[in-house]
Design a protein around this motif. Structure first.
Motif, mmCIF file in Angstrom:
data_model
loop_
_atom_site.group_PDB
_atom_site.id
_atom_site.type_symbol
_atom_site.label_atom_id
_atom_site.label_comp_id
_atom_site.label_asym_id
_atom_site.label_seq_id
_atom_site.Cartn_x
_atom_site.Cartn_y
_atom_site.Cartn_z
ATOM 1 N N LEU A 66 0.828 -1.203 0.000
ATOM 2 C CA LEU A 66 0.000 0.000 0.000
ATOM 3 C C LEU A 66 0.862 1.253 0.000
ATOM 4 N N GLU A 67 1.960 1.216 0.752
ATOM 5 C CA GLU A 67 2.851 2.379 0.805
ATOM 6 C C GLU A 67 3.491 2.680 -0.546
ATOM 7 N N GLN A 68 3.701 1.655 -1.379
ATOM 8 C CA GLN A 68 4.268 1.910 -2.706
ATOM 9 C C GLN A 68 3.281 2.716 -3.565
ATOM 10 N N TYR A 69 1.998 2.397 -3.450
ATOM 11 C CA TYR A 69 0.992 3.158 -4.186
ATOM 12 C C TYR A 69 0.833 4.568 -3.612
ATOM 13 N N GLU A 70 0.974 4.693 -2.304
ATOM 14 C CA GLU A 70 0.944 6.031 -1.709
ATOM 15 C C GLU A 70 2.130 6.861 -2.191
ATOM 16 N N THR A 71 3.287 6.212 -2.341
ATOM 17 C CA THR A 71 4.450 6.906 -2.886
ATOM 18 C C THR A 71 4.192 7.349 -4.322
ATOM 19 N N ALA A 72 3.558 6.480 -5.110
ATOM 20 C CA ALA A 72 3.232 6.867 -6.486
ATOM 21 C C ALA A 72 2.321 8.085 -6.507
ATOM 22 N N ARG A 73 1.394 8.141 -5.580
ATOM 23 C CA ARG A 73 0.475 9.283 -5.527
ATOM 24 C C ARG A 73 1.177 10.555 -5.048
ATOM 25 N N HIS A 74 1.896 10.453 -3.954
ATOM 26 C CA HIS A 74 2.390 11.664 -3.289
ATOM 27 C C HIS A 74 3.799 12.065 -3.723
ATOM 28 N N THR A 75 4.644 11.114 -4.109
ATOM 29 C CA THR A 75 6.015 11.448 -4.515
ATOM 30 C C THR A 75 6.143 11.574 -6.021
ATOM 31 N N PHE A 76 5.500 10.669 -6.769
ATOM 32 C CA PHE A 76 5.621 10.671 -8.223
ATOM 33 C C PHE A 76 4.476 11.393 -8.915
ATOM 34 N N GLY A 77 3.485 11.854 -8.153
ATOM 35 C CA GLY A 77 2.422 12.684 -8.707
ATOM 36 C C GLY A 77 1.423 11.966 -9.577
ATOM 37 N N PHE A 78 1.175 10.677 -9.330
ATOM 38 C CA PHE A 78 0.196 9.934 -10.108
ATOM 39 C C PHE A 78 -1.211 10.323 -9.665
ATOM 40 N N ASP A 79 -2.052 10.680 -10.637
ATOM 41 C CA ASP A 79 -3.449 10.921 -10.294
ATOM 42 C C ASP A 79 -4.192 9.591 -10.249
ATOM 43 N N ASP A 80 -5.478 9.643 -9.930
ATOM 44 C CA ASP A 80 -6.203 8.388 -9.718
ATOM 45 C C ASP A 80 -6.325 7.560 -10.992
ATOM 46 N N ALA A 81 -6.467 8.208 -12.137
ATOM 47 C CA ALA A 81 -6.536 7.457 -13.396
ATOM 48 C C ALA A 81 -5.217 6.737 -13.654
ATOM 49 N N GLU A 82 -4.097 7.380 -13.326
ATOM 50 C CA GLU A 82 -2.790 6.749 -13.518
ATOM 51 C C GLU A 82 -2.551 5.648 -12.491
ATOM 52 N N LEU A 83 -3.013 5.854 -11.277
ATOM 53 C CA LEU A 83 -2.898 4.800 -10.265
ATOM 54 C C LEU A 83 -3.709 3.576 -10.672
ATOM 55 N N ALA A 84 -4.878 3.821 -11.236
ATOM 56 C CA ALA A 84 -5.695 2.708 -11.730
ATOM 57 C C ALA A 84 -4.959 1.962 -12.837
ATOM 58 N N GLU A 85 -4.268 2.697 -13.707
ATOM 59 C CA GLU A 85 -3.530 2.036 -14.776
ATOM 60 C C GLU A 85 -2.343 1.252 -14.227
#
Length: 348
Positions: A292-311
């Motif tokens: 879960l923390e890896q996805y949180e890093t993608a959101r908060h550190t790498f700037g992934f929006d929800d559509a990109e997180l879904a991808e």
């Protein structure tokens, strides 16, 4: 700061890069060590997680030594069942519906009556954990690249025997500086003939050549880590064109000194170049953060929006060996997650 977000623990996903002992909870490590009389160094007990850096041989030796100490607390079949049961619980809590866990049976064989008995025990534990938690689990048999290629052939033949009984892939791990992928071509050929995925490590401690050898000689379906492919634009284009998934483990990359900061791990650059990326954890027992923390890093550190997180989640599912019915179910769940409205931050 976002006022409303979609909870990442509800995003269906697959976890494709997790090592067996490295999946253990820290509390379980400490408890089993005390039960079995194993003395843990301070870095695995009071000062956990340990500070690591494996960009030189001395640093890798220390990392491997800590892993071996952790593995030594696994003494009974019940310990293995507990480890996999808790790993599956952690996956379920993170929204993961499919886990591929990697094990080198030779590291446990002396304690569990040989290679075959060890693998059968792991598969039984995986089946029990899956039945209890609902998380699908596939096992990847991994060879050690610091050992002789003939040992890898033995493991490939073993994996082939269990290709219809829970083994889904064949891997290659440990220090890239001490064993090139091309030396293990025969073992991977045996595994591929049985329909197993080719999932070697590459491009972590060594550069683009390591990744190219995984593609050219091992016909890799996925590459564990692979992040240093970013140093070669032509290789990045090849990975994107061929659809080879990279199992990127940001916390591990920083923990081992491959990159100095999370922001330097090229998740965004690889994703934007069209390379399939599956976020993984490698060894959370030694690095701390879980999926879960890896996805949180993608959101908060790498700037992934929800559509990109879904991808990202879709990429992990598509790159997996999950059964087709489960794959469709998870992909539909990703679409439903994205279609749902965001929730106020902090909402349950």
């Amino acid at each position: 700061m976002r006022s409303a977000v979609r909870p990442l623990e509800r995003l269906p996903k697959a976890h494709l890069h997790l090592h067996f002992t490295g999946s253990m909870r820290h509390t379980t490590l400490v408890e089993l060590a005390r039960r079995h009389g194993v003395s843990l160094p301070e870095s695995l007990e009071q000062n956990w997680p340990p500070r690591l850096r494996a960009t030189d041989e001395r640093g890798w030796f220390r990392f491997q030594r800590l892993y071996d100490i952790a593995r030594s607390v696994l003494r009974t079949p019940e310990d293995l069942f507990r480890l996999l049961g808790e790993a599956a619980e952690d996956e379920a809590a993170a929204g993961s519906g499919w886990l591929e866990i990697q094990v080198d049976p030779s590291g446990y064989a002396a304690r569990y009556d040989g290679l075959t008995a060890t693998l059968e025990l792991v598969l039984a534990a995986a089946e029990a954990a899956s039945a209890r938690t609902g998380v699908g689990i596939g096992v990847i048999v991994a060879a050690n690249r610091t050992r002789h290629p003939l040992d890898a052939r033995t493991l490939a033949r073993l994996a082939r025997q269990y290709a219809e009984r829970g083994v889904v892939g064949f891997g290659l791990s440990n220090d890239e500086r001490r064993g090139r992928a091309l030396e293990f071509e025969d073992a991977f050929r045996l595994a591929r003939r049985a329909g197993l995925l080719s999932v070697p490590h590459g491009g972590e401690l060594q550069g683009p050549r390591s990744v190219r050898e995984c593609l050219d000689h091992l016909e890799a379906d996925r590459v564990g880590h692979g992040v240093r492919a970013i140093e070669d634009p032509y290789l990045v284009e090849r990975l994107a064109t061929q659809g080879v998934t990279l199992e990127v483990c940001p916390s591990s990359n920083v923990g081992l000194g491959v990159f100095n900061e999370l922001a330097h791990v090229p998740v965004r650059r690889l994703f934007d170049a069209g390379v399939p990326v599956a976020l993984g954890t490698d060894d959370p027992l030694l690095f701390g953060p879980r999926l879960l923390e890896q996805y949180e890093t993608a959101r908060h550190t790498f700037g992934f929006d929800d559509a990109e997180l879904a991808e990202l989640a879709r990429m992990s599912i598509r790159g997996s060996a999950a059964p087709e019915a489960l794959r469709k179910q998870l992909l539909a769940g990703v679409d439903a997650w994205l279609a749902a409205p965001p929730e106020p931050a902090g909402a349950a």
